[in-house]
Scaffold this motif. Structure first.
Motif, PDB file in Angstrom:
ATOM      1  N   ARG A 289      -8.461 -17.595   9.733  1.00 46.40           N
ATOM      2  CA  ARG A 289      -8.352 -16.160   9.460  1.00 46.40           C
ATOM      3  C   ARG A 289      -8.328 -15.376  10.767  1.00 46.40           C
ATOM      4  NH1 ARG A 289     -12.590 -13.062   5.500  1.00 46.40           N
ATOM      5  NH2 ARG A 289     -11.240 -11.307   4.969  1.00 46.40           N
ATOM      6  N   PRO A 290      -7.190 -14.738  11.082  1.00 51.41           N
ATOM      7  CA  PRO A 290      -7.112 -14.025  12.356  1.00 51.41           C
ATOM      8  C   PRO A 290      -7.942 -12.743  12.412  1.00 51.41           C
ATOM      9  CG  PRO A 290      -4.988 -13.973  11.211  1.00 51.41           C
ATOM     10  CD  PRO A 290      -5.924 -14.779  10.378  1.00 51.41           C
ATOM     11  N   THR A 291      -8.031 -12.035  11.297  1.00 51.31           N
ATOM     12  CA  THR A 291      -8.835 -10.802  11.246  1.00 51.31           C
ATOM     13  C   THR A 291      -9.425 -10.660   9.847  1.00 51.31           C
ATOM     14  OG1 THR A 291      -7.113  -9.300  10.419  1.00 51.31           O
ATOM     15  CG2 THR A 291      -7.175  -9.673  12.824  1.00 51.31           C
ATOM     16  N   GLU A 292     -10.318  -9.731   9.697  1.00 50.38           N
ATOM     17  CA  GLU A 292     -10.922  -9.453   8.387  1.00 50.38           C
ATOM     18  C   GLU A 292      -9.886  -8.947   7.388  1.00 50.38           C
ATOM     19  OE1 GLU A 292     -14.121  -9.978   7.300  1.00 50.38           O
ATOM     20  OE2 GLU A 292     -14.393 -11.035   9.192  1.00 50.38           O
ATOM     21  N   ASN A 293      -8.762  -8.458   7.878  1.00 48.60           N
ATOM     22  CA  ASN A 293      -7.707  -7.931   7.001  1.00 48.60           C
ATOM     23  C   ASN A 293      -6.809  -9.024   6.430  1.00 48.60           C
ATOM     24  OD1 ASN A 293      -8.581  -5.301   7.518  1.00 48.60           O
ATOM     25  ND2 ASN A 293      -7.296  -5.159   9.336  1.00 48.60           N
ATOM     26  N   HIS A 294      -7.011 -10.262   6.846  1.00 48.32           N
ATOM     27  CA  HIS A 294      -6.199 -11.383   6.387  1.00 48.32           C
ATOM     28  C   HIS A 294      -6.954 -12.190   5.332  1.00 48.32           C
ATOM     29  CE1 HIS A 294      -4.119 -10.353  10.108  1.00 48.32           C
ATOM     30  NE2 HIS A 294      -3.083 -11.005   9.604  1.00 48.32           N
ATOM     31  N   LEU A 295      -6.227 -13.075   4.667  1.00 48.34           N
ATOM     32  CA  LEU A 295      -6.837 -13.940   3.654  1.00 48.34           C
ATOM     33  C   LEU A 295      -7.978 -14.746   4.246  1.00 48.34           C
ATOM     34  CD1 LEU A 295      -3.594 -15.352   1.996  1.00 48.34           C
ATOM     35  CD2 LEU A 295      -5.161 -13.670   1.013  1.00 48.34           C
ATOM     36  N   ALA A 296      -9.001 -14.960   3.445  1.00 50.22           N
ATOM     37  CA  ALA A 296     -10.149 -15.756   3.873  1.00 50.22           C
ATOM     38  C   ALA A 296      -9.803 -17.242   3.807  1.00 50.22           C
ATOM     39  CB  ALA A 296     -11.352 -15.470   2.987  1.00 50.22           C
ATOM     40  N   VAL A 297     -10.453 -18.031   4.646  1.00 48.39           N
ATOM     41  CA  VAL A 297     -10.325 -19.487   4.594  1.00 48.39           C
ATOM     42  C   VAL A 297     -11.061 -19.949   3.337  1.00 48.39           C
ATOM     43  CG1 VAL A 297     -10.944 -21.659   5.707  1.00 48.39           C
ATOM     44  CG2 VAL A 297     -10.204 -19.714   7.096  1.00 48.39           C
ATOM     45  N   VAL A 298     -10.386 -20.733   2.512  1.00 48.73           N
ATOM     46  CA  VAL A 298     -11.000 -21.275   1.305  1.00 48.73           C
ATOM     47  C   VAL A 298     -11.697 -22.592   1.611  1.00 48.73           C
ATOM     48  CG1 VAL A 298     -10.524 -22.168  -1.024  1.00 48.73           C
ATOM     49  CG2 VAL A 298      -9.336 -20.123  -0.199  1.00 48.73           C
ATOM     50  N   GLU A 299     -11.096 -23.378   2.525  1.00 50.09           N
ATOM     51  CA  GLU A 299     -11.626 -24.703   2.824  1.00 50.09           C
ATOM     52  C   GLU A 299     -11.263 -25.097   4.253  1.00 50.09           C
ATOM     53  OE1 GLU A 299     -10.871 -29.302   1.289  1.00 50.09           O
ATOM     54  OE2 GLU A 299      -9.439 -27.741   0.778  1.00 50.09           O
ATOM     55  N   TYR A 300     -12.201 -25.742   4.922  1.00 53.31           N
ATOM     56  CA  TYR A 300     -11.893 -26.375   6.192  1.00 53.31           C
ATOM     57  C   TYR A 300     -11.557 -27.828   5.865  1.00 53.31           C
ATOM     58  CZ  TYR A 300     -13.387 -22.206   8.547  1.00 53.31           C
ATOM     59  OH  TYR A 300     -13.476 -20.910   8.969  1.00 53.31           O
ATOM     60  N   VAL A 301     -10.294 -28.175   6.067  1.00 52.32           N
ATOM     61  CA  VAL A 301      -9.762 -29.474   5.656  1.00 52.32           C
ATOM     62  C   VAL A 301     -10.270 -30.563   6.592  1.00 52.32           C
ATOM     63  CG1 VAL A 301      -7.626 -30.762   5.231  1.00 52.32           C
ATOM     64  CG2 VAL A 301      -7.744 -28.305   4.705  1.00 52.32           C
ATOM     65  N   LYS A 302     -10.685 -31.672   6.010  1.00 48.54           N
ATOM     66  CA  LYS A 302     -11.231 -32.795   6.787  1.00 48.54           C
ATOM     67  C   LYS A 302     -10.116 -33.514   7.550  1.00 48.54           C
ATOM     68  CE  LYS A 302     -15.013 -33.547   3.602  1.00 48.54           C
ATOM     69  NZ  LYS A 302     -15.617 -34.418   2.608  1.00 48.54           N
ATOM     70  N   PRO A 303     -10.443 -34.061   8.718  1.00 53.27           N
ATOM     71  CA  PRO A 303      -9.440 -34.800   9.497  1.00 53.27           C
ATOM     72  C   PRO A 303      -8.763 -35.923   8.713  1.00 53.27           C
ATOM     73  CG  PRO A 303     -11.386 -34.403  10.839  1.00 53.27           C
ATOM     74  CD  PRO A 303     -11.721 -33.959   9.435  1.00 53.27           C
ATOM     75  N   GLU A 304      -9.506 -36.569   7.824  1.00 50.87           N
ATOM     76  CA  GLU A 304      -8.924 -37.661   7.029  1.00 50.87           C
ATOM     77  C   GLU A 304      -7.801 -37.159   6.133  1.00 50.87           C
ATOM     78  OE1 GLU A 304     -12.633 -37.031   6.289  1.00 50.87           O
ATOM     79  OE2 GLU A 304     -12.695 -37.776   8.333  1.00 50.87           O
ATOM     80  N   VAL A 305      -7.921 -35.935   5.658  1.00 52.34           N
ATOM     81  CA  VAL A 305      -6.883 -35.360   4.800  1.00 52.34           C
ATOM     82  C   VAL A 305      -5.618 -35.103   5.625  1.00 52.34           C
ATOM     83  CG1 VAL A 305      -6.269 -33.387   3.331  1.00 52.34           C
ATOM     84  CG2 VAL A 305      -8.579 -34.381   3.208  1.00 52.34           C
ATOM     85  N   PHE A 306      -5.794 -34.602   6.844  1.00 50.01           N
ATOM     86  CA  PHE A 306      -4.636 -34.412   7.726  1.00 50.01           C
ATOM     87  C   PHE A 306      -3.968 -35.756   8.017  1.00 50.01           C
ATOM     88  CE2 PHE A 306      -6.825 -30.404   8.747  1.00 50.01           C
ATOM     89  CZ  PHE A 306      -5.759 -29.528   8.615  1.00 50.01           C
ATOM     90  N   ASP A 307      -4.771 -36.794   8.258  1.00 52.49           N
ATOM     91  CA  ASP A 307      -4.222 -38.133   8.497  1.00 52.49           C
ATOM     92  C   ASP A 307      -3.438 -38.609   7.279  1.00 52.49           C
ATOM     93  OD1 ASP A 307      -5.421 -38.172  11.002  1.00 52.49           O
ATOM     94  OD2 ASP A 307      -7.118 -39.407  10.348  1.00 52.49           O
TER      95      ASP A 307
END
Length: 136
Positions: A62-80
């Motif tokens: 989220r770059p600023t409070e005016n942008h969408l909130a982060v719903v989830e911090y994705v785990k590295p295993e998911v990126f893999d």
């Protein structure tokens, strides 16, 4: 831009590839906005159907409070996992990780090398064809 929806983005990528065959197309997906695994996999399938060459996955921050909130911090295993699936699907290059961005440098260097190599091979093939024609 809210006017550029999913179908329009796919259409733009598809048109670019059709308008200039041999063009490398690339797109990026930011994760952590509440997407499901099924949605990501379907998006990857849709991209392969229109012959997109390169895809990158990164963590939405989220770059600023005016942008969408982060719903989830994705785990590295998911990126893999998405990288592995993308490679199996036939993408020429997949960059996937929490700090990957659309202009991910490793991907850019890879694309430059890939384009240069293929152009050199085409030039060599053309030179060989010309030589054969001269000999006939």
């Amino acid at each position: 831009d809210p006017r550029a929806g999913y179908r329009q983005s796919l259409s733009t990528l598809e048109h670019a590839k059709k308008a200039q065959p041999g063009l490398y197309t690339k797109t990026s997906i930011m994760l952590g906005l509440g997407e499901t695994k099924e949605e990501v996999l379907q998006t990857m399938k849709d991209l392969r159907e229109i012959d997109v060459d390169v895809v990158t996955f990164g963590q939405y921050l989220r770059p600023t409070e005016n942008h969408l909130a982060v719903v989830e911090y994705v785990k590295p295993e998911v990126f893999d996992y998405y990288r592995e699936v993308g490679e199996e699907m036939g993408f020429k290059y997949v960059a996937s990780g929490p700090l990957v961005r659309s202009s991910y440098k490793a991907g850019e260097f890879y694309l430059e090398h890939m384009i240069k190599t293929e152009r050199e091979a085409l030039e060599k093939d053309n030179q060989e064809k010309e030589l054969i024609e001269e000999c006939e």
